[in-house]
Design a protein around this motif. Structure first.
Motif, PDB file in Angstrom:
ATOM      1  N   ASN A  85       0.926  -1.090   0.023  1.00 13.18           N
ATOM      2  CA  ASN A  85       0.360   0.001   0.054  1.00 13.18           C
ATOM      3  C   ASN A  85       0.812   1.236  -0.127  1.00 13.18           C
ATOM      4  O   ASN A  85       1.168   1.662   1.072  1.00 13.18           O
ATOM      5  N   PHE A 121      -4.447   3.051  -1.220  1.00 13.93           N
ATOM      6  CA  PHE A 121      -5.697   2.962   0.022  1.00 13.93           C
ATOM      7  C   PHE A 121      -5.056   3.530   0.812  1.00 13.93           C
ATOM      8  O   PHE A 121      -4.473   3.806   1.816  1.00 13.93           O
ATOM      9  N   ARG A 161     -12.763   0.504  -2.580  1.00 11.41           N
ATOM     10  CA  ARG A 161     -13.067   0.040  -1.074  1.00 11.41           C
ATOM     11  C   ARG A 161     -13.115  -0.695  -0.506  1.00 11.41           C
ATOM     12  O   ARG A 161     -14.357  -1.288  -0.403  1.00 11.41           O
ATOM     13  N   ALA A 165     -11.662   1.194   4.189  1.00 12.21           N
ATOM     14  CA  ALA A 165     -10.748   1.811   3.315  1.00 12.21           C
ATOM     15  C   ALA A 165     -11.776   3.307   3.398  1.00 12.21           C
ATOM     16  O   ALA A 165     -12.597   3.022   3.247  1.00 12.21           O
ATOM     17  N   THR A 168      -9.753   4.970  -2.035  1.00  9.79           N
ATOM     18  CA  THR A 168      -9.021   4.417  -3.352  1.00  9.79           C
ATOM     19  C   THR A 168      -9.538   5.019  -5.091  1.00  9.79           C
ATOM     20  O   THR A 168     -10.278   5.752  -4.730  1.00  9.79           O
TER      21      THR A 168
END
Length: 315
Positions: A85, A121, A161, A165, A168
């Motif tokens: 990420n 994200f 998402r 999250a 994103t």
């Protein structure tokens, strides 16, 4: 008169191997199946195999993988760690980059042209979204330099998402980020089903969004769904078993192509990548019995995509 014959938009197609044993000692049987089905390429689930410890590649195991893959007529792509990420908080970002570097090393060692990672994200409620995107751009540029030096193309896959999250990238937002990076070794993996799910969540047009991403696409993930998020924020349904998600048409189902609600005619009409992309079908293991009949469906769909027009000659 000379006629210029443009290469096809998608030059090779195949599918993702099953994760199987974490020691990948059953990969030979998977490759036998792929060769028997006549596909061009398989995608290797490196994220599920024990090849990396705290960002360090295990050399002996990598050699085992090289031996398992040697002598095949297949091409390879690699799906890197899903947990990478590059929008994570600064204190964790070096760990993500270290694992990504290990994935690049593995892809290069086995001759894989494409390494797929998910776009980043944001989860932290206090994180500034544009700062997080900036972190990702800088990290992707660094990773692109490393990938280019190893002969690997990094392909950033659009996601949706999930879990908690906040953010994103939509496909069009990802296109803008890749354009800003402008790195020859950093391209996109277009996951059509993911695009539909993310766009349903955001209440935007998926066809317009994937058309925006198309110029950056070097790699496809093709599978079907109904484009419905099944995260708590987006669904009122309670589902107990994965089979129930299929029964209700909810979530990232990885269905056989044609089983879901994706408008493949519209997708083919909207997406014109640069010539030479690779198409990978990601089939849920629950539907593996459909693999044999899905290969011609995949190949026919891949053949329908048209390449972006060649740039006009200057002078």
């Amino acid at each position: 008169m000379q006629f210029h014959i443009q290469p096809p938009a998608i030059r090779a197609s195949g599918y993702s191997l099953l994760e199987g044993s974490p020691e990948f000692d059953d990969v030979g049987a998977g490759l036998d199946e792929a060769e028997a089905l006549g596909v061009d390429v398989v995608e290797l689930p490196v994220y599920a195999w024990h090849l990396v410890v705290e960002g360090r590649v295990l050399g002996d195991r990598l050699k085992d993988l090289q031996r398992a893959l040697a002598g095949r007529r297949l091409g390879y792509s690699v799906h890197g760690a899903l947990a990478i990420n590059l929008m994570d908080l600064p204190e964790r970002l070096p760990r993500h980059e270290k694992v990504l570097a290990a994935n690049i090393e593995i892809a290069a060692a086995i001759g894989a042209e494409h390494l797929v990672i998910h776009t980043g994200f944001v989860r932290d409620a206090e994180d500034d979204l544009e700062v997080a995107y900036s972190r990702q751009r800088d990290a992707l540029a660094r990773a692109g330099d490393l990938a280019a030096a190893r002969g690997v193309r990094l392909c950033v896959e659009n996601i949706f998402r999930f879990r908690d999250a906040r953010e994103t990238a939509t496909p069009a937002k990802l296109a803008g980020e890749l354009a800003a990076i402008d790195h020859a070794a950093v391209k996109a993996t277009l996951d059509v089903s993911h695009a539909y799910i993310r766009c349903t969540d955001a209440r935007i047009d998926p066809i317009a969004e994937i058309a925006a991403l198309a110029p950056h696409v070097a790699h496809f993930h093709l599978h079907d769904s109904f484009g419905r998020p099944n995260e708590k924020r987006a669904s009122d349904l309670w589902l107990y078993h994965p089979a129930e998600a299929v029964a209700f048409g909810e979530g990232d189902l990885h269905l056989p192509i044609g089983w879901g609600g994706i408008d493949w005619d519209a997708v083919v009409g909207a997406v014109r990548p640069a010539p030479g992309a690779v198409a990978i079908m990601e089939l849920n293991p629950a539907h593996w019995r459909e693999l044999n009949s899905q290969i011609p469906v995949l190949q026919a769909l891949a053949a329908r995509f048209q390449p972006a027009p060649a740039p006009a000659a200057v002078g």
